[in-house]
Each structure stands twice: as structure tokens, then as C-alpha cells.
Write a protein that holds these residues in place. Structure first.
Motif: not given
Length: 131
Positions: A66-71, A78-95
Motif C-alpha cells: 500500500a506504500g505505507t511502509l518501506e523495507v 520504516r514508515v514510508a514517505p507519502p506517495q506523490e499523486r495527482t488529484a485525479g489519482q487520489r480521487l480514484e483511490l478513494i472513490r
């Protein structure tokens, strides 16, 4: 659970791994664990939460996917940095969750304003600036 920087209480009704994943996401949203923070090993997570090591491994794999953690080789998980996403990508993920929320709100008789206020209240509980 005291060895974790956030609380997890496994309750009957849904799979333990889903509850742990949700608890980790909640901890990130509330700022209890932050980018770069060490995440417990599978063994430590298993022991702290009281779940099978295979279940703990499944949790870590899902959080990495999910991109929450990284090895980090040599540094652990470790806790991963937030992934860069466009507004459209973010909306699609939460739709899907938005659709489910609106359906349930309408079923319960919420109006748009009621739902908007409820969302604002929920948002405020995760507002890092007030923690």
C-alpha cells in the motif's frame, strides 16, 4: 501493545490483519508514527498484538504494498514517505469508499449538509495540527 507506538485492540467481527492494517493507517493519519519511523519486526508485531507470525507477516506485506511502509536494507522496516499523486489519482483511490459512505449516509437519512458536517468532525479528529 505497550511495545508499539500506537494502540491495537483486536476485536471479533473482522479479520485481525485488517484491524491491524487499519490501526497502522489510523496511527499514521494521527501522526503517532511518522515518515522514517522504525516499524516493529514481524516477530515484535506478532508478540505485541497477540497474532500469529504469519498474520503479522501478511500485515507488513500489505502495508508495504500500500506504500505505507518501506523495507530499508540494513535499517529495517520504516514508515514510508507519502506517495506523490495527482488529484485525479487520489480521487480514484478513494472513490469506492466515497460511494459506500454516500450510500450508507442516504440509507440512514443523512442530508448533504449533515454528511458534510460529520466528515468535517471526523477530519478534525485526525488533524495533526491539533495534536
Amino acid at each position: 501493545m505497550s511495545s508499539l507506538p500506537f494502540n491495537i485492540e483486536i476485536k471479533p467481527g473482522s479479520p485481525a490483519y485488517e484491524q491491524v492494517i487499519q490501526s497502522v493507517h489510523r496511527a499514521v493519519a494521527k501522526g503517532l508514527i511518522r515518515e522514517g519511523d522504525a516499524f516493529p519486526s514481524v516477530r515484535a508485531l506478532s508478540k505485541a498484538v497477540g497474532i500469529n507470525p504469519n498474520t503479522a507477516h501478511k500485515v507488513v506485506q500489505a502495508l508495504v504494498a500500500a506504500g505505507t511502509l518501506e523495507v530499508m536494507p540494513g535499517r529495517g522496516t520504516r514508515v514510508a514517505p507519502p506517495q506523490e499523486r495527482t488529484a485525479g489519482q487520489r480521487l480514484e483511490l478513494i472513490r469506492k469508499q466515497l460511494d459506500e459512505l454516500v450510500i450508507e449516509a442516504r440509507r440512514l437519512g443523512f442530508g448533504k449538509q449533515d454528511l458534510s458536517e460529520a466528515i468535517q468532525q471526523a477530519w478534525n479528529t485526525y488533524d495533526k495540527s491539533t495534536s
